[in-house]
Design an enzyme around this catalytic site. Sequence first.
Site, short mmCIF file in Angstrom:
data_model
loop_
_atom_site.label_atom_id
_atom_site.label_comp_id
_atom_site.label_asym_id
_atom_site.label_seq_id
_atom_site.Cartn_x
_atom_site.Cartn_y
_atom_site.Cartn_z
CD GLU A 268 7.62 -2.46 -7.82
OE1 GLU A 268 6.81 -2.67 -6.94
OE2 GLU A 268 7.93 -1.31 -8.21
N GLY B 70 0.82 -1.21 0.00
CA GLY B 70 0.00 0.00 0.00
C GLY B 70 0.85 1.26 0.00
CB THR C 283 3.98 9.60 -9.80
OG1 THR C 283 3.11 9.00 -10.75
CG2 THR C 283 5.38 9.19 -10.10
CB THR D 211 -0.51 4.34 -5.34
OG1 THR D 211 0.65 3.71 -5.89
CG2 THR D 211 -0.96 5.46 -6.27
#
Length: 406
Positions: free
Chosen positions: A264, A142, A150, A144
């Site tokens: 990622e 969690g 952004t 955004t």
Amino acid sequence: MPAAASVAENDWRIRLDGFAVVLGTDPHAAIREEIRRLCARFPGTYWRELDRARAYPDEFVRALGDGGWLAALVPEKYGGSGLTLSAATAILEEVQRAGCNGAACHAQMYIMGSLVRHASEAQKAEYLPKIASGALRLQAFGVTEPSSGTDTAALKTTARRDGNEYIVNGQKIWTSRVEHSDLLLLLARTSPRDELKKHTEGLSVFLVDIRSKKNAGLTIRPIRTMMNHSTTEVFFDNMRIPVSALIGEEGKGFRYILSGMNAERILIAAECIGDAKWFTEKSVKYANEREIFNRRIGQNQGIQFPIAKAYARMRAAELMMHHAAALFDAGKACGAEANMAKMLGAEASWEAAEACVQTHGGFGFAEEYDIERKFRETRLYQVAPISTNLILTYLAEHVLGLPRSY
Ligand SMILES: Cc1cc2nc3c(=O)[nH]c(=O)nc-3n(C[C@H](O)[C@H](O)[C@H](O)COP(=O)(O)OP(=O)(O)OC[C@H]3O[C@@H](n4cnc5c(N)ncnc54)[C@H](O)[C@@H]3O)c2cc1C
């Protein structure tokens, strides 16, 4: 000097790892073979049905978990397989190449990095073995929020210390897989922004056990999206979590989250490359079979060229991805390479998707070909987990030395 010798040795090893794949001696061939076998149990019919219902691929995720694949990056000491990131890229690439959808569970691989690097020994001992065995699912991340997007450092969700607890208030958006997860890695503000010297400070990371929170301050609302992604909005209303949920030091959360971004990005690049291969294999097969005007459509350069161009782009992205993963595994800086791999991979998969639809003509739109589903799924990666524009701003500023643009 020993130090210089070991740097040179490492450099050579990085180059060797990168080139091994190019030269055809794939170090992860056995992994790929096993993933292919597993994915064969989950054909297009399985994914189409879930796509229609926007349902979570429980059975597929369980199969990957039971095979130990989701624990690839958990160190052996904690019950995982302690594989390299390069090996993990082979897992996700093959999942996508087989027409499956790793988005249902890829976060389980890279979220773990924040725990491995920054959690206390007690937290690691408590959670990592259970995550590795599949007893606990860590699928949700969690970060955004609707108003900050952004600009992560502008997030507003707060975690206020109250004795032995923190009280969390605020909202997240696009919190994917949280309905199918036991744990949520949460980034929240622990100090007001206007009291800070650096805007990236004052944020903290928490590992929240959400099983007991669903009627106690936590509300989850699914968002239906253009593809089957199990994403949601999450609301926190005086949700109480123990102080022991804090990962690392209070106020350093932004740095902890950033430290996981390279893994990622490299893993998402691998997924995109897998998608690009799936699309291209489909395109080639169809272009070789389909006959119109008494000739195979693949004989026409108008059909060949877009497929060949997408293939060339995929191969370039693949090289960058292997390079980034080799740097990561060697413990070297790889921010630029990880970002470029992700951007090039996402562009290559989209180009291959576009060529595949065009090659199939009307059939590209028919559900039973799976192309329209994969087309929708692969589009995401130019926006999330980071959009192409933000990668370009990173390269412009940090690699090329151009002025910061925002
Ligand atoms: C399906 C899906 C799943 C997701 N899963 C998760 C998740 O599990 N956890 C999580 O925390 N987040 C998740 N996200 C959020 C994702 O990371 C963000 O959507 C993404 O980072 C972009 O943020 P935004 O949507 O707020 O766009 P915005 O920040 O509002 O930006 C909108 C557009 O403007 C551009 N832009 C903004 N600023 C600049 C600038 N300075 N220069 C040039 N261009 C700029 C962006 O590149 C983008 O194209 C998910 C998103 C989607 C769609």
